[in-house]
Design a protein around this motif. Structure first.
Motif, PDB file in Angstrom:
ATOM      1  N   LEU A   1       0.834  -1.207   0.000  1.00 26.40           N
ATOM      2  CA  LEU A   1       0.000   0.000   0.000  1.00 26.40           C
ATOM      3  C   LEU A   1       0.869   1.257   0.000  1.00 26.40           C
TER       4      LEU A   1
ATOM      5  N   ALA B   1       2.194   1.953  -3.356  1.00 22.52           N
ATOM      6  CA  ALA B   1       1.174   2.485  -4.257  1.00 22.52           C
ATOM      7  C   ALA B   1       1.001   3.986  -4.057  1.00 22.52           C
ATOM      8  N   TYR B   2       0.943   4.405  -2.783  1.00 26.25           N
ATOM      9  CA  TYR B   2       0.776   5.831  -2.514  1.00 26.25           C
ATOM     10  C   TYR B   2       2.008   6.631  -2.928  1.00 26.25           C
TER      11      TYR B   2
ATOM     12  N   VAL C   1      -0.893  14.441 -17.468  1.00 26.46           N
ATOM     13  CA  VAL C   1      -1.943  13.497 -17.087  1.00 26.46           C
ATOM     14  C   VAL C   1      -3.130  14.246 -16.480  1.00 26.46           C
TER      15      VAL C   1
ATOM     16  N   LEU D   1      -7.017  14.549 -17.478  1.00 27.38           N
ATOM     17  CA  LEU D   1      -8.104  14.166 -16.562  1.00 27.38           C
ATOM     18  C   LEU D   1      -9.078  15.328 -16.365  1.00 27.38           C
TER      19      LEU D   1
ATOM     20  N   TRP E   1      -1.456  15.465  -5.715  1.00 26.97           N
ATOM     21  CA  TRP E   1      -1.410  14.038  -6.093  1.00 26.97           C
ATOM     22  C   TRP E   1       0.029  13.554  -6.142  1.00 26.97           C
TER      23      TRP E   1
ATOM     24  N   LEU F   1      -7.924   2.328   2.961  1.00 26.30           N
ATOM     25  CA  LEU F   1      -6.577   2.470   2.399  1.00 26.30           C
ATOM     26  C   LEU F   1      -6.501   1.919   0.981  1.00 26.30           C
ATOM     27  N   VAL F   2      -7.182   0.779   0.769  1.00 28.33           N
ATOM     28  CA  VAL F   2      -7.149   0.179  -0.563  1.00 28.33           C
ATOM     29  C   VAL F   2      -7.865   1.079  -1.568  1.00 28.33           C
TER      30      VAL F   2
ATOM     31  N   GLY G   1      -8.271   4.279  -1.356  1.00 31.91           N
ATOM     32  CA  GLY G   1      -7.390   5.433  -1.555  1.00 31.91           C
ATOM     33  C   GLY G   1      -6.255   5.101  -2.512  1.00 31.91           C
ATOM     34  N   ALA G   2      -5.648   3.924  -2.319  1.00 34.60           N
ATOM     35  CA  ALA G   2      -4.525   3.533  -3.165  1.00 34.60           C
ATOM     36  C   ALA G   2      -4.987   3.361  -4.616  1.00 34.60           C
TER      37      ALA G   2
ATOM     38  N   MET H   1      -5.312   6.687  -6.118  1.00 35.89           N
ATOM     39  CA  MET H   1      -3.994   7.250  -6.425  1.00 35.89           C
ATOM     40  C   MET H   1      -3.409   6.616  -7.683  1.00 35.89           C
ATOM     41  N   MET H   2      -3.692   5.322  -7.882  1.00 35.91           N
ATOM     42  CA  MET H   2      -3.165   4.601  -9.035  1.00 35.91           C
ATOM     43  C   MET H   2      -3.942   4.928 -10.308  1.00 35.91           C
ATOM     44  N   PHE H   3      -5.188   5.359 -10.124  1.00 30.76           N
ATOM     45  CA  PHE H   3      -6.063   5.468 -11.280  1.00 30.76           C
ATOM     46  C   PHE H   3      -5.529   6.352 -12.410  1.00 30.76           C
ATOM     47  N   PRO H   4      -4.963   7.530 -12.103  1.00 26.86           N
ATOM     48  CA  PRO H   4      -4.415   8.342 -13.209  1.00 26.86           C
ATOM     49  C   PRO H   4      -3.437   7.572 -14.093  1.00 26.86           C
ATOM     50  N   PHE H   5      -2.661   6.650 -13.501  1.00 19.45           N
ATOM     51  CA  PHE H   5      -1.729   5.856 -14.313  1.00 19.45           C
ATOM     52  C   PHE H   5      -2.497   4.930 -15.249  1.00 19.45           C
TER      53      PHE H   5
ATOM     54  N   TRP I   1      -5.471   5.313 -16.304  1.00 15.91           N
ATOM     55  CA  TRP I   1      -6.150   6.144 -17.298  1.00 15.91           C
ATOM     56  C   TRP I   1      -5.191   6.570 -18.411  1.00 15.91           C
TER      57      TRP I   1
END
Lengths: 317, 273
Positions: A129, A132-133, A147, A151, A190, B16-17, B19-20, B23-27, B29
């Motif tokens: 996790l 990922a952040y 990006v 968006l 972000w 947390l998942v 949120g993560a 955070m990953m979504f723009p990638f 996309w």
């Protein structure tokens, strides 16, 4: 981003090595030490002189002249500084930069703190996790800006598509003077959230667990423990985050240049953007140099004030 | 009570998942957009691409020498890292171990350069490079980051932490400073060297303002610069721009995948002062 570290080291550089008190050393040894010092220092001192020290001095010199980069310089004394201070554009650039900081800092700090607190608990897949952040941190500003420009595209961007589907208003984001700065702030937050989170997480992990045990035995509620224990003990990390964010915030440029280039209608022209435009668009290198020193003075002042004010709220365990 | 705790933990992990994933979504996309065919993007985004294609990548490589640009970014970042590790560790050794006259004053000069932001230096550096006819060369790209006052500062702290008894013992055995530096100090300062390496690499990889000022020809562009140029020329070809973004994320994402522990530790370390 490193200025914050400098303060304490200045007084701490260790004395001479105890084994070689200079008085007892013979001239030959001394000459040899000097030769070794030259050998070890030259690789950094030469480039630092050529590409930092000399440009620094010449920047100060240029700032006292009027110069379009082509014809000879003409001396104007402190006129550039006086003009800049009275100039509407300078004030606008500083206020846009401040607006950026005011939006960015609370967003990343509170967001980063919440994630750090959650990740500090004993939970499964914690390091996954955390990774990922953190991933946006290693992405370059230009990619982040592109990006997010996509968006937040007002016509076919994902965010407005979702907002439209929910029947919510669709702002013009970076094409709208009101929404342009919030768009830049969102993209920046972000990218940096993971960085702030990692710093705060390291701070949280440095707090001894026994303190929490003691507080629990004393019957302190979770809420109480957070305000009375966690936040004060985290204050050195908070201090670091605030100092770094302010220094970086005042120097914001890359994402602005790519997302809005200071527009629309100058609504997001920040100080470094103004320095860039003054030099490379308007050929006013003297004023650009003067503005860069004004910016430096502001950053230095803000950092020093924080170092001063540190005693009032930063707890050292 | 226990069930309550477990429930809370589940909620925490779920939050947390989510949120993560956000955070990953723009990638995600970015990748999706890059495989969307020309002309279908204006209609608005779709999660599932109808006719996925690599055409945007073909167009990207036609418009810009992308491999060359990626190699430039990697090369410049690697060279910067190696140079900074070398110049900074040598200076750190001198400041920590060699009692030469004027040491304190010189260290103060180093620290002073640390306070001056790049923006102050950009104009005179550009002029200096123009005079030396070095604009638009690899050397100009590298020059301002050969030495790093931050690196010297960081490593001096680490070298100060290496016990002096070790080099004294080596001196008695007849070791020179070069030997002490290479065989005792450097190996023991490894964590700090790793932190500096992460910072040097990342800041070079991300750097934009200086390359923007000093580079003109596409063959010398680094990734941020190439992307910005692409964006300037083809403002609305989002699939091509996102293909460029994906291409420039891949190298750093690979490095991150292998060295994430060190990278995160490097960043975290910067806050523990």
């Amino acid at each position: 981003m490193t200025t914050a570290l400098t303060n304490r080291d200045v007084d701490h550089s260790p004395g001479r090595s105890p084994s070689t008190p200079p008085a007892r050393r013979r001239p030959r040894t001394r000459r040899r030490t000097l030769a070794w010092a030259a050998f070890f220092l030259a690789p950094s001192l030469v480039p630092l002189t050529a590409f930092t020290l000399i440009p620094m001095i010449s920047s100060a010199w240029v700032s006292l002249h009027e110069w379009n980069l082509i014809s000879p310089m003409s001396w104007v004394g402190i006129d550039n500084y006086v003009n800049l201070l009275g100039d509407q554009r300078t004030r606008a650039a500083f206020s846009h930069t401040l607006a950026y900081i005011v939006g960015y800092l609370p967003l990343t700090y509170i967001g980063g703190l919440l994630i750090a607190l959650a990740l500090n608990a004993a939970i499964p897949a914690r390091s996954l996790l955390r990774s990922a952040y953190f991933l946006p941190v290693v992405t370059s500003w230009v990619v982040v800006a592109l990006v997010w420009q996509w968006l937040l595209n007002p016509n076919s961007g994902l965010v407005n598509t979702v907002l439209g589907a929910l029947g919510l208003p669709e702002p013009g984001w970076w094409t709208d003077p009101t929404w342009a700065m919030p768009s830049i702030i969102l993209a920046s937050a972000w990218k940096d959230l993971g960085f702030i989170m990692v710093i705060l997480l390291a701070g949280l992990q440095a707090i001894p667990g026994e303190l929490y045990e003691a507080a629990r035995v004393d019957g302190a509620s979770a809420w109480h423990r957070f305000w009375r224990l966690t936040l004060p003990l985290l204050s050195p990390s908070t201090f670091f985050v605030v100092v770094i964010s302010l220094i970086n915030g005042f120097q914001v440029f890359d994402q602005v240049y790519v997302m809005t280039a200071g527009g629309p209608g100058g609504a997001t022209q920040v100080v470094v953007g103004e320095i860039y435009d003054l030099t490379f668009r308007y050929g006013r290198a003297g004023e650009a140099s003067a503005l860069s020193w004004l910016l430096f003075a502001v950053v230095l002042l803000v950092t020093l004030l924080q170092m001063r004010g540190q005693k009032r709220w930063v707890t050292h365990a | 009570m226990r069930e309550h705790v477990t429930l809370r933990k589940v909620a925490l992990v779920a939050a947390l998942v989510i949120g993560a994933l956000l955070m990953m979504f723009p990638f995600v996309w970015t990748v999706i957009t890059s495989i969307t065919p020309d002309g279908t993007l204006a209609a608005g985004p779709t999660l599932l691409v109808d006719n996925p294609t690599l055409d945007a990548y073909r167009q990207l490589f036609e418009r810009l020498p992308m491999l060359r640009i990626a190699a430039n970014s990697l090369g410049v970042a690697t060279a910067t890292t190696v140079l900074q590790l070398l110049t900074s560790s040598m200076a750190a050794y001198a400041f920590s171990r060699l009692p030469f006259p004027g040491r304190q004053a010189l260290f103060a000069v180093y620290l002073a350069t640390l306070m001056v932001p790049l923006q102050v230096l950009v104009v005179p550096l550009f002029i200096q490079m123009t005079r030396l006819q070095l604009n638009d060369t690899y050397f100009a790209l590298l020059a301002p980051s050969i030495a790093s006052a931050f690196g010297v500062f960081l490593l001096k702290q680490a070298v100060d932490g290496v016990p002096r008894e070790l080099d004294e013992a080596a001196t008695i055995d007849g070791a020179s400073h070069l030997r002490i530096f290479g065989q005792i100090v450097i190996p023991l300062a490894r964590p700090a060297l790793a932190t500096l390496a992460v910072f040097a690499f990342m800041s070079s990889w991300n750097s934009f303002l200086w390359p923007l000022v000093v580079v003109r020809s596409p063959e010398l562009m680094t990734l941020p610069l190439g992307l910005s140029a692409l964006h300037g020329q083809y403002t609305s070809d989002w699939n091509v721009i996102m293909a460029g973004s994906v291409t420039s994320i891949i190298p750093i994402a690979l490095i991150y995948a292998f060295a994430q522990r060190h990278i995160i530790a490097g960043f975290a370390h910067s806050g523990l002062k």
